[in-house]
Scaffold this motif. Structure first.
Motif, short mmCIF file in Angstrom:
data_model
loop_
_atom_site.label_atom_id
_atom_site.label_comp_id
_atom_site.label_asym_id
_atom_site.label_seq_id
_atom_site.Cartn_x
_atom_site.Cartn_y
_atom_site.Cartn_z
N HIS A 114 1.01 -1.26 0.02
CA HIS A 114 0.03 0.18 -0.24
C HIS A 114 0.93 1.25 0.17
O HIS A 114 1.89 1.36 0.67
CB HIS A 114 -0.94 0.37 1.18
CG HIS A 114 -1.69 -1.10 1.40
ND1 HIS A 114 -3.25 -0.98 1.43
CD2 HIS A 114 -1.68 -2.32 1.26
CE1 HIS A 114 -3.78 -2.05 1.32
NE2 HIS A 114 -2.82 -3.07 1.37
N LYS A 115 0.53 2.20 -0.97
CA LYS A 115 1.39 3.34 -0.90
C LYS A 115 0.58 4.68 -1.29
O LYS A 115 -0.45 4.44 -2.13
CB LYS A 115 2.47 3.16 -2.29
CG LYS A 115 3.39 4.10 -2.31
CD LYS A 115 4.61 3.70 -1.40
CE LYS A 115 5.53 4.95 -1.28
NZ LYS A 115 6.96 4.85 -0.74
N THR A 116 0.96 5.66 -0.57
CA THR A 116 0.29 7.07 -1.17
C THR A 116 1.30 8.12 -1.38
O THR A 116 2.35 8.34 -0.73
CB THR A 116 -0.34 7.61 0.04
OG1 THR A 116 -1.39 6.62 0.66
CG2 THR A 116 -1.10 8.76 -0.18
N TYR A 117 1.07 8.42 -2.62
CA TYR A 117 1.99 9.39 -3.19
C TYR A 117 1.48 10.95 -3.13
O TYR A 117 0.36 11.15 -3.26
CB TYR A 117 2.15 9.26 -4.74
CG TYR A 117 2.57 8.06 -4.95
CD1 TYR A 117 4.31 7.85 -4.65
CD2 TYR A 117 2.31 7.15 -5.89
CE1 TYR A 117 4.81 6.40 -4.88
CE2 TYR A 117 2.83 5.68 -5.90
CZ TYR A 117 4.04 5.35 -5.72
OH TYR A 117 4.48 4.22 -6.08
N VAL A 118 2.05 11.96 -2.50
CA VAL A 118 1.63 13.24 -2.57
C VAL A 118 2.49 14.03 -3.27
O VAL A 118 3.77 13.86 -3.57
CB VAL A 118 2.22 13.60 -1.11
CG1 VAL A 118 1.55 15.25 -0.60
CG2 VAL A 118 1.68 12.95 0.24
N PHE A 119 1.67 14.75 -4.16
CA PHE A 119 2.35 15.59 -5.31
C PHE A 119 2.54 16.94 -4.93
O PHE A 119 1.60 17.54 -4.54
CB PHE A 119 1.74 15.34 -6.61
CG PHE A 119 1.38 13.86 -7.20
CD1 PHE A 119 2.47 13.39 -8.05
CD2 PHE A 119 0.64 13.07 -6.73
CE1 PHE A 119 2.47 12.08 -8.24
CE2 PHE A 119 0.79 11.54 -7.22
CZ PHE A 119 1.51 11.46 -8.22
N LEU A 120 3.88 17.45 -5.13
CA LEU A 120 4.35 18.67 -4.84
C LEU A 120 4.68 19.56 -6.21
O LEU A 120 4.70 19.01 -7.23
CB LEU A 120 5.17 18.84 -3.82
CG LEU A 120 5.17 18.55 -2.39
CD1 LEU A 120 4.22 19.45 -1.68
CD2 LEU A 120 4.74 17.06 -2.08
N ALA A 126 9.15 18.87 -2.44
CA ALA A 126 8.91 17.29 -2.22
C ALA A 126 9.97 16.92 -1.39
O ALA A 126 9.77 16.55 -0.44
CB ALA A 126 8.90 16.73 -3.65
N ASP A 127 11.19 17.49 -1.64
CA ASP A 127 12.29 17.45 -0.51
C ASP A 127 12.03 17.76 0.78
O ASP A 127 12.34 16.98 1.77
CB ASP A 127 13.65 17.89 -0.97
CG ASP A 127 14.30 17.20 -1.95
OD1 ASP A 127 13.70 16.06 -2.56
OD2 ASP A 127 14.96 17.99 -2.85
N GLU A 128 11.14 18.88 1.01
CA GLU A 128 10.91 19.11 2.28
C GLU A 128 9.69 18.88 2.97
O GLU A 128 9.52 19.00 4.12
CB GLU A 128 10.89 20.98 2.36
CG GLU A 128 12.64 21.39 2.34
CD GLU A 128 12.58 23.09 1.92
OE1 GLU A 128 11.56 23.42 2.18
OE2 GLU A 128 13.78 23.09 1.48
N PHE A 129 8.81 18.09 2.37
CA PHE A 129 7.29 17.71 2.63
C PHE A 129 7.62 16.89 3.77
O PHE A 129 8.06 15.86 3.81
CB PHE A 129 6.50 17.41 1.42
CG PHE A 129 5.36 17.18 1.87
CD1 PHE A 129 4.52 18.25 1.95
CD2 PHE A 129 4.74 15.88 2.14
CE1 PHE A 129 3.19 18.09 2.30
CE2 PHE A 129 3.42 15.50 2.37
CZ PHE A 129 2.44 16.94 2.60
N PRO A 130 6.84 17.17 4.84
CA PRO A 130 6.81 16.29 5.97
C PRO A 130 5.91 15.29 5.93
O PRO A 130 4.73 15.42 5.60
CB PRO A 130 6.52 17.14 7.34
CG PRO A 130 5.71 18.46 6.69
CD PRO A 130 6.02 18.52 5.20
N GLU A 137 4.94 8.77 0.12
CA GLU A 137 6.23 9.11 -0.65
C GLU A 137 5.84 10.78 -1.23
O GLU A 137 4.73 10.63 -2.11
CB GLU A 137 6.45 8.58 -1.66
CG GLU A 137 8.00 8.72 -2.18
CD GLU A 137 8.61 7.49 -2.74
OE1 GLU A 137 8.21 6.21 -2.75
OE2 GLU A 137 9.36 7.85 -3.60
N ALA A 138 6.78 11.91 -1.06
CA ALA A 138 6.60 12.96 -2.13
C ALA A 138 7.16 12.74 -3.38
O ALA A 138 8.27 12.49 -3.64
CB ALA A 138 7.11 13.97 -1.13
#
Ligand SMILES: [Zn+2]
Length: 193
Positions: A114-120, A126-130, A137-138
């Protein structure tokens, strides 16, 4: 055991359903060609489900002991928006065979990921996204997100580094098995110390 990851993903689906998504839901065909380029900037929420054969994942095929038509992965995807950002949940479930590191015979693996991608918007964001959780994963949002490659990455990460049959099921020849056992004289020597 309480399936925490699954529970969270169910919550996300419920969240998307209750907070009326401002964007229409669009079916995403789950096929190698359509997953190569997914427009994550499009004003839509995706959903889709389908089976992708192992043969469509070149790096996984290289790791496989054999590539049969029934080997592959059921993939379920759904995307939504939160704080104006696109997110995509992916559930991967399937099987493949890899070589046992002891006897080299095929070893069947059942995987569920199971995975959730957060798109910046940018690489920096993306590097700094907490990230709150291990299964998040960002990513950088683009009009051509390669979801096929992302799914293959997830499965590759789940493969064991030194897969071995359970004791008793391994085809290891007796002579080699003896070599793996501790030398009885050495054991005796250590006891005397
Ligand atoms: Zn084995």
């Amino acid at each position: 055991m309480f399936d925490n990851v699954n529970y969270l993903n169910e919550l996300q689906i419920a969240d998307r359903m209750t907070h009326n998504s401002p964007y229409p839901i669009q079916t995403l065909e789950i096929s190698p060609s359509s997953l190569l380029r997914v427009d994550m900037l499009a004003p839509v929420s995706y959903e889709g489900e389908g089976f992708i054969q192992l043969a469509n994942f070149p790096r996984l095929s290289a790791e496989a002991a054999s590539v049969n038509p029934e080997d592959g992965f059921d993939c379920q995807i759904f995307s939504w928006h939160q704080d104006d950002r696109p997110l995509m949940g992916v559930k991967i479930r399937g099987r493949m065979a890899i070589a046992c590191q002891r006897c080299l015979d095929p070893l069947g693996l059942e995987l569920e990921i199971h995975k959730t991608y957060v798109f910046l918007k940018t690489e920096g964001e993306a590097d700094e996204f907490p990230l709150d959780r291990d299964d998040e994963e960002a990513m950088v949002a683009s009009t051509h997100f390669n979801l096929l490659e992302a799914i293959e990455d997830e499965i590759l990460l789940e493969l064991p580094h030194a897969p071995k049959h359970p004791v008793g099921q391994c085809q290891l020849r007796p002579l080699e098995a003896d070599m793996e056992k501790p030398n009885p004289f050495k054991v005796l020597k250590n006891l005397k110390k």
